[in-house]
Write an enzyme that holds these catalytic residues in place. Structure first.
Site, PDB file in Angstrom:
ATOM      1  NE  ARG A   1      -3.650  -0.051   2.637  1.00 37.69           N
ATOM      2  CZ  ARG A   1      -4.271  -0.442   3.753  1.00 37.69           C
ATOM      3  NH1 ARG A   1      -4.014   0.153   4.907  1.00 37.69           N
ATOM      4  NH2 ARG A   1      -5.153  -1.416   3.721  1.00 37.69           N
TER       5      ARG A   1
ATOM      6  NE  ARG B   1      -2.487   2.017   9.541  1.00 38.93           N
ATOM      7  CZ  ARG B   1      -3.292   0.976   9.300  1.00 38.93           C
ATOM      8  NH1 ARG B   1      -4.055   0.945   8.227  1.00 38.93           N
ATOM      9  NH2 ARG B   1      -3.331  -0.054  10.136  1.00 38.93           N
TER      10      ARG B   1
ATOM     11  CE  LYS C   1      -6.528  -0.433  11.257  1.00 42.98           C
ATOM     12  NZ  LYS C   1      -7.407  -1.061  10.254  1.00 42.98           N
TER      13      LYS C   1
ATOM     14  CE  LYS D   1      -7.724   3.678   9.076  1.00 42.06           C
ATOM     15  NZ  LYS D   1      -8.763   2.840   8.477  1.00 42.06           N
TER      16      LYS D   1
ATOM     17  CB  CYS E   1     -13.798  -3.380   1.139  1.00 42.22           C
ATOM     18  SG  CYS E   1     -14.527  -4.999   1.465  1.00 42.22           S
TER      19      CYS E   1
ATOM     20  CB  CYS F   1      -9.427  -9.057   2.439  1.00 41.10           C
ATOM     21  SG  CYS F   1      -9.585  -8.593   4.167  1.00 41.10           S
TER      22      CYS F   1
ATOM     23  CB  CYS G   1     -15.521  -8.637   7.234  1.00 41.29           C
ATOM     24  SG  CYS G   1     -14.236  -7.452   7.675  1.00 41.29           S
TER      25      CYS G   1
ATOM     26  CB  CYS H   1     -12.174  -1.521   4.324  1.00 42.05           C
ATOM     27  SG  CYS H   1     -11.279  -2.441   5.583  1.00 42.05           S
TER      28      CYS H   1
END
Ligand code: SRM
Ligand code: SF4
Length: 572
Positions: free
Chosen positions: A72, A141, A209, A211, A430, A436, A475, A479
């Site tokens: 990424r 991120r 994480k 953001k 996503c 994934c 899921c 995302c």
């Protein structure tokens, strides 16, 4: 000592970060070892900080695991120079599966990279003056910012601020350069490496994480309130004069675990731009110091805000940044999403908004988007900008080149005028299967066909041109930000989805669960009576999400807005 917010034992991730604060692990050694096609579990955790996920092709599991990597890129505000774009296009072909995946945070992902390809791919990205450092991991991120060349100077000022924040929140470890540029393994026994302490993140980085996003009202194209840290630009006379600070948003949850939930950020206060970096670092260090290091499902900043409250948080930020935050300045978000086709920026130059289905730049029969974009960038050198809704802008185009660019795109089956239906253009999915590892159900591979069925249904009930924000994920991690869509579909099990209804077009309201475990084949049938009733009974130009909140979920529009911080009536 590893900081923890309770007496419980810290997670394994905390232990390995503490033991190897450079995040080097044994990555370089394994990279050079031809006898293995994968990294150890611990190194797979370190790899994330370098922007790399160890995955396997889930379609092929029956015949044994085939390890592949996702890489990424970190691109603040989604800005990609023409040279970088051409490098990424070539690298995807040489080392990935010849696709570039625009992410929901304005990054690029390369999928299907084998271990041998990681070195050349990361070196190529580095040589193009981009990076994958901190695109993943327990750090800040990619910083999102509005990619559209605005009608005034504010857009450029905000993009520059986003880049400044991105740089200021980068981890300082030497491991990235040593592994991916020099090709050497850091000596883990060297006291300089053992005792390394990042000036901002410390020895154990963040609990999870983090953001950051910037928005310029009235557009909320970044879905600002879903971020840990949000900066809402306040403009006067065509200049950004300051920011409202928002904090504590996040979407990830687990099915059946009420202790995890999507949350919209709280509005904290207003400050002027000279305090931007201290404020950003203050918010990040509150997460560093108060986030839960004993349970990764409870480790995001949103839980600190939910449990300690906005007043406590404001006082912490003020003390750490050394300023007094002013009362939140008035603003209003009116819509999210992108605009498409040719437009003119404030500098008189043209830019083109292009719809990219599920964010995947690739060539398919009749629609050679990847080739088309490569040729346009080679011949006309536009800047490329990735949008938070997985689409793309070609900017800095001389208006005299519009026809030639449109002709070149058309030769590859890429239209400029009516690129897709309104519902398709407002959709996101996503990646999910097969890459994934967390996917419970299909998403990206299902979305095109699902939208075709939805388009047919909309035509049937007289809503062919209706824009409905539809987001699908494989899921509940969220995302593609399904929980603030007007219609959110979230994978529950193979072939089964939860249906969420009632988000608004401004992305300032969370939707609510409407139906559980609906079979994929029944999704459209489940929606038919709703859309038919909506077509008959909507009030004026009322949107589907607002109608659902008012009628289906049994709330008045006012109550529905109160479910999240309503941008129409911000308060400190
Ligand atoms: Fe995400 C994990 C893809 C944006 C919440 N996300 C993953 C992983 C890396 C799966 C994994 O951990 O093994 C997915 C890789 C799939 C693949 O094969 O490519 C993945 N996330 C994505 C992307 C590519 C989705 C997309 O459609 O574009 C987005 C990359 C953005 C980027 O460039 O940085 C992406 N992920 C998001 C967002 C949306 C956002 O940030 O605006 C969210 C919800 C917001 C939030 O963070 O709360 C999101 N991803 C998660 C979570 C849940 C985190 C949580 O708090 O519970 C996970 C799972 C985890 O971290 O353990 C996850
Ligand atoms: Fe994977 Fe779930 Fe994220 Fe989709 S929402 S990419 S299935 S983690």
């Amino acid at each position: 000592m590893i900081a923890a917010s309770s007496e419980s034992k810290v997670t394994h991730n905390e232990e390995i970060k503490y033991a190897c604060p450079t995040l080097a692990g044994t990555i370089a050694r394994t990279l050079a070892d031809p006898a293995t096609d994968r990294f150890s579990e611990d190194d797979a955790q370190f790899l994330k900080f370098h922007g790399i996920y160890q995955q396997d092709d889930r379609d092929k599991r029956k015949t044994g695991k085939q390890y592949l990597f996702m890489v990424r890129g970190r691109l603040p505000g989604g800005v990609v120079t023409p040279e970088q774009y051409l490098a990424f296009d070539r690298l995807a072909q040489q080392h990935g599966n010849n696709t570039l995946r625009i992410t929901s945070r304005q990054g690029f992902q390369f999928h299907g990279v084998v271990k041998l390809g990681l070195g050349p791919l990361l070196r190529g990205i580095h040589e193009s003056l981009a990076t994958t450092l901190a695109a993943c991991g327990d750090v800040n991120r990619n910083v999102m910012a509005p990619p559209t060349p605005a009608r005034d100077a504010v857009g450029a000022q905000v993009l520059a601020d986003a880049k400044r924040v991105s740089d200021a929140l980068l981890p300082q470890t030497r491991a990235y350069h040593s592994i991916w540029v020099e090709g050497t393994q850091l000596d883990l026994g060297d006291p300089a490496n053992l005792d390394f302490t990042d000036p901002l993140y410390g020895k154990t980085y963040l609990p999870r994480k983090f953001k950051v996003a910037f928005a310029i009202p009235p557009l909320n194209d970044v879905d600002l309130l879903t971020n840990c840290l949000g900066f809402i630009a306040i403009a006067e006379d065509g200049q950004r004069v300051g920011y409202n600070l928002a904090a504590g948003g996040g979407l990830g949850m687990s099915h059946g675990n009420a202790a995890t939930f999507p949350r919209l950020a709280d509005l904290i206060g207003y400050f002027t731009p000279e305090h931007l970096i201290p404020v950003a670092q203050a918010v990040l260090t509150v997460h560093r110091d108060f986030g839960d290091r004993t349970n990764r499902r409870h480790a995001r900043l949103k839980y600190v805000l939910a449990e300690k409250g906005a007043d406590w948080f404001r006082a912490e930020v003020e003390q750490r940044a050394g300023i007094r935050l002013e009362a939140v300045r008035p603003f209003e978000f009116t819509r999210q999403g992108d605009s498409f086709g040719w437009q003119t920026g404030h500098d008189g130059q043209s830019f083109l908004g292009l719809y990219v289905e599920t964010g995947r730049i690739r060539d398919v029969p009749g629609h050679a988007l990847k080739t088309a974009l490569r040729q346009v960038v080679e011949q006309f050198h536009p800047e490329v900008r990735l949008t938070p809704s997985q689409n793309l802008l070609l900017t800095r185009v001389d208006p005299a080149q519009q026809t030639a660019i449109a002709t070149l795109l058309a030769e590859h089956g890429v239209g400029v005028d009516r690129q897709a239906s309104a519902v398709r253009r407002a959709s996101m999915a996503c990646p999910a299967l097969p890459t994934c590892g967390l996917a419970l159900a299909e998403s990206e591979r299902l979305m095109p066909d699902l939208l075709t069925r939805l388009e047919e249904l909309l035509s049937e009930v007289g809503l062919a041109d209706e824009e409905i924000v539809v987001r699908l994920t494989g899921c509940p991690n969220g995302c593609a930000r399904p929980y603030n869509a007007e219609l959110g579909l979230v994978g529950k099990a193979p072939g089964k989805y939860q249906i969420y209804l009632g988000g608004n077009v401004a992305s300032t309201r969370l939707n609510r669960l409407f139906r559980e475990s609906v079979k994929e084949a029944d999704l459209v049938a489940e929606l038919r009576p709703l859309l038919a009733q909506f077509a008959r009974e909507r009030v004026g130009q009322e949107r589907f999400g607002d109608w659902c909140a008012r009628v289906v979920l049994g709330e008045s529009a006012t109550q529905a807005r109160a479910a999240g911080p309503d941008a129409a009536s911000p308060s400190a």
